[in-house]
Design an enzyme around this catalytic site. Structure first.
Site, PDB file in Angstrom:
ATOM      1  N   GLU A 106     -35.776 -25.110  79.784  1.00 25.39           N
ATOM      2  CA  GLU A 106     -34.958 -24.269  80.680  1.00 25.39           C
ATOM      3  C   GLU A 106     -34.329 -23.152  79.869  1.00 25.39           C
ATOM      4  O   GLU A 106     -34.020 -23.344  78.695  1.00 25.39           O
ATOM      5  CB  GLU A 106     -33.817 -25.106  81.298  1.00 25.39           C
ATOM      6  CG  GLU A 106     -34.293 -26.316  82.070  1.00 25.39           C
ATOM      7  CD  GLU A 106     -33.142 -27.259  82.460  1.00 25.39           C
ATOM      8  OE1 GLU A 106     -31.991 -27.005  82.057  1.00 25.39           O
ATOM      9  OE2 GLU A 106     -33.420 -28.243  83.155  1.00 25.39           O
ATOM     10  N   LYS A 164     -31.275 -21.125  78.571  1.00 26.18           N
ATOM     11  CA  LYS A 164     -29.884 -21.540  78.384  1.00 26.18           C
ATOM     12  C   LYS A 164     -28.971 -20.400  78.806  1.00 26.18           C
ATOM     13  O   LYS A 164     -28.808 -19.420  78.095  1.00 26.18           O
ATOM     14  CB  LYS A 164     -29.613 -21.938  76.938  1.00 26.18           C
ATOM     15  CG  LYS A 164     -28.202 -22.454  76.769  1.00 26.18           C
ATOM     16  CD  LYS A 164     -27.971 -23.078  75.423  1.00 26.18           C
ATOM     17  CE  LYS A 164     -26.558 -23.632  75.343  1.00 26.18           C
ATOM     18  NZ  LYS A 164     -25.516 -22.638  75.585  1.00 26.18           N
TER      19      LYS A 164
HETATM   20  C1  9MJ Z   1     -27.491 -23.926  80.533  1.00 25.64           C
HETATM   21  N1  9MJ Z   1     -26.347 -23.567  79.993  1.00 25.64           N
HETATM   22  O1  9MJ Z   1     -28.257 -23.128  81.029  1.00 25.64           O
HETATM   23  C2  9MJ Z   1     -27.629 -27.434  80.361  1.00 25.64           C
HETATM   24  N2  9MJ Z   1     -27.818 -25.321  80.545  1.00 25.64           N
HETATM   25  O2  9MJ Z   1     -27.694 -29.856  80.365  1.00 25.64           O
HETATM   26  C3  9MJ Z   1     -28.985 -25.902  80.963  1.00 25.64           C
HETATM   27  N3  9MJ Z   1     -27.002 -26.299  80.169  1.00 25.64           N
HETATM   28  C4  9MJ Z   1     -27.066 -28.738  80.086  1.00 25.64           C
HETATM   29  N4  9MJ Z   1     -28.865 -27.220  80.837  1.00 25.64           N
HETATM   30  C5  9MJ Z   1     -26.906 -30.893  79.988  1.00 25.64           C
HETATM   31  N5  9MJ Z   1     -30.062 -25.228  81.415  1.00 25.64           N
HETATM   32  C6  9MJ Z   1     -25.752 -30.392  79.485  1.00 25.64           C
HETATM   33  C7  9MJ Z   1     -25.858 -29.010  79.549  1.00 25.64           C
END
Ligand code: 9MJ
Length: 661
Positions: A117, A119
């Site tokens: 994914e 971030k």
């Molecule tokens: C962000 N910030 O895009 C998580 N995040 O999953 C994605 N953050 C995350 N996953 C578990 N895509 C804790 C944080």
């Protein structure tokens, strides 16, 4: 109204809610509008008037309720149903390879499938839905307990107020963020209205979400992507993370289209490089790629260390580097006289912030890098890290530059009065900025970082760390304390401003008399004199304070930099036993502190004043009372001792009987 008509209205309201919800989903989540703005507005108008005519038809998940209209009274703490995790970081291929190896070893597998994914660089949020209806939204906070931002989150179009086919209870996790386009529009509007532009979309999103007035949040083009779930009750769970994302999408959540399943390390790295290349074109800020083990049973098997799951990692992008020009090299003086050279740069946007200053640490460092005024330098900043000068671009060095020489001493920029004023501003009973004591106040002023108390609220981590003897940890703590102090009360703020003759007690009186700062700032001397405790001299000092442009600017800046306070309930209701009584406390009370005594009096409707005047109705005389007791006697004002004071608090009406002339 006939029950038939009622039934019809109810059916129509339901149909409208459903249609508007569908259009919202198409517009905000699918990015594929299904209706013209005008037609949409018509539906909204019809629903609004139906609900106005039949208030009982207005449900909490009605689209008309996105703006409750009511400002939040603050951000109450909320405990998450399940802790919100934080992610461990990888900064290189080697780090990622380590992560992948550990996962494979623990699971006893050659290859593991991950969900990759983007971030997002926004604010993590936890949305709680009960029986499909959004009931609460909270920030991440410390992972266990966050802040209740429901009223603000409801205003975000991409947040479904109702989920389709949801289990009895589900926590949806995602990131609220501002796309670049919205960020730029917001900053244009900020500047046009005379407010400060936000440094980056993340700060703008955070600032927008923390507005006490949801109407402001609503005016900000925030959106969100959902990327996970927390607690779930009453429903079957998917088997994999990828299916979880699909499930969220089906229920109506906005899920990033970039999320993909990748098999093993090679595919993971390919995804990473692809996203890194597309990063400038995504239209929103990301700072890396998150990899999550796809199978949920494997996630459980891997478990977590402290708050970070072993089954996920955030592989951050390389710190961004940019070239910019050195305009000047200034020297800051630490408290003990050390000199720190600081390069003033032509502003450059790097790693999500505009960098204008960067520390060159000391004479050795500046000599080693040979940074000169006029040089083109490479500046780097990664995430929350302090920006640094990587080196000089020698090819671009203009002719005629000279090596920088450290001066022996620099002029002192602060005077004693300024130092005292700043210490007072930050003190416990004023803005209560923990850790900002004498030495630091002096250092902040001497360095020139702070010239006015309001400047505290514009300090950055990089600036603080450039101060001698302030480590990164202390700097972070100070920034946190400054941030906490943004939420204050009007009496505290008034006390902190250091208006001549306005101490804590007077500040309280002023706050409860005027209710808000603007009314006070506009008040005439005569209006100020109506406040108990405020005579002509004090009144004129207060009026003079607010007549001064510099002071008005200070107050304006404090506000635009996020200092806020709840409105004060105006002076007490007029049906309390001591309403209309102005009481002065003097001497020492044995049974309680003066503050407690004041509070109890105020709770009974009395105004508590610090000095005896003709307006005083009663003086409470404790042990070793001095001039105030004498003055009361002179003016013929009734006095009571501590014993009768206790009786007054217990049975005000009876004691008052004995006092009334
Ligand atoms: C962000 N910030 O895009 C998580 N995040 O999953 C994605 N953050 C995350 N996953 C578990 N895509 C804790 C944080």
């Amino acid at each position: 109204m006939s029950s038939d008509a009622k039934l019809q209205a109810s059916a129509r309201a339901m149909a409208l809610r459903e249609a508007i919800g569908r259009h919202d989903h198409a517009y905000y989540v699918l990015d594929a509008p299904t209706v013209s703005d005008a037609a949409y507005d018509d539906l909204m108008r019809e629903l609004n008037s139906l609900e106005a005519a039949h208030p009982d038809l207005c449900t909490p998940d009605s689209p008309t309720q996105r703006v409750g209209g009511k400002p939040a009274s603050g951000f109450a703490p909320v405990r998450h149903g399940r802790a919100m995790l934080s992610l461990a970081n990888a900064f290189s291929e080697a780090d990622f390879a380590d992560f992948n190896r550990r996962v494979c070893e623990r699971l006893g597998r050659e290859d593991v499938a991950y969900v990759a994914e983007t971030k997002l660089d926004g604010l993590a949020i936890n949305l709680t839905y009960e029986n499909g209806t959004l009931v609460s939204a909270a920030t991440r906070g410390d992972g266990e307990v966050g802040e209740d931002v429901t009223a603000n989150i409801r205003t975000i179009g991409a947040v479904p107020l109702a989920l389709k086919g949801a289990p009895r209870l589900i926590e949806v996790r995602g990131e609220v963020y501002l796309p670049h386009e919205g960020f730029e529009a917001l900053n244009r509007a900020q500047l046009a209205s005379g407010a400060k532009a936000f440094a980056n979309p993340r700060n703008a999103a955070a600032g927008s979400l923390r507005q006490l007035d949801p109407a402001i949040t609503r005016a900000r083009p925030l959106t969100l992507y959902c990327y996970g779930i927390g607690q779930v009750e009453g429903g079957e769970l998917p088997q994999t993370h990828f299916e979880t994302l699909a499930w969220l999408r089906e229920m109506g959540c906005r899920v990033s289209p970039e999320s993909q399943r990748v098999n093993g390390q090679a595919e993971a790295l390919r995804y990473y490089r692809e996203i890194e290349a597309r990063r400038p074109h995504l239209g929103y800020d990301i700072d890396g790629v998150v990899f999550k083990v796809d199978r949920l049973d494997w996630q459980v098997e891997l478990g977590q260390v402290s708050r970070a799951p072993r089954w996920a990692i955030a592989y951050k992008f390389r710190p961004e580097e940019r070239e910019t020009r050195v305009l000047a090299i200034d020297v800051q003086v630490g408290r003990t006289g050390q000199l720190t050279p600081v390069a003033r740069l032509e502003p450059v946007f790097v790693g999500g912030v505009t960098v204008t200053n960067v520390t060159l640490h000391n004479a050795d460092e500046i000599a080693r890098k040979d940074v000169r005024v006029g040089d083109m330098v490479v500046v780097r900043r990664a995430g929350d890290v302090i920006p640094e000068v990587v080196g000089v671009v020698l090819d671009k060095r203009p002719p005629g530059t000279v090596p920088f020489e450290m001066p022996q001493a620099v002029p002192d920029q602060a005077d004693q009065q300024q130092i005292q004023a700043l210490i007072h501003f930050a003190s416990r009973r004023a803005m209560d900025i923990e850790g900002l004591g004498d030495k630091l106040a002096e250092q902040l002023l001497r360095s020139g970082l702070v010239q006015d108390p309001a400047d505290l609220y514009a300090l950055s981590l990089e600036q603080l760390v450039s101060l001698e003897r302030l480590g990164e940890k202390s700097a972070e703590n100070l920034l946190r304390a400054i941030d906490l102090s943004r939420t204050t009360t009007l009496p505290r703020l008034l006390h902190a401003l250091g208006i001549a003759e306005v101490g804590e007690a007077t500040a309280r009186q002023l706050a409860s008399h005027f209710g808000d700062l603007d009314a006070l700032a506009e008040a005439s001397v005569a209006m100020l004199e109506e406040v108990p405790d405020v005579g002509p001299i004090v009144a004129s000092k207060i009026a003079a304070y607010f007549a001064d442009d510099e002071h008005r600017e200070r107050v304006h800046r404090l506000r635009t930099l996020g200092v806020h306070w709840p409105a004060v309930t105006r002076a007490p209701a007029d049906n309390l036993p001591l309403t209309g009584w102005t009481v002065v406390l003097t001497g020492t009370l044995e049974s309680m502190g003066r503050e407690q005594a004041s509070e109890q009096l105020a709770a009974l409707g009395a105004k508590v004043s610090g000095s005896v005047s003709k307006k005083t109705s009663l003086v409470v005389v404790g042990a070793d009372a001095g001039s105030k007791a004498r003055k009361a006697a002179e003016l013929g004002i009734p006095t009571i001792d501590e014993e009768r004071f206790s009786a007054l608090l217990a049975a005000p009406a009876e004691v008052l009987q004995t006092l009334r002339p």
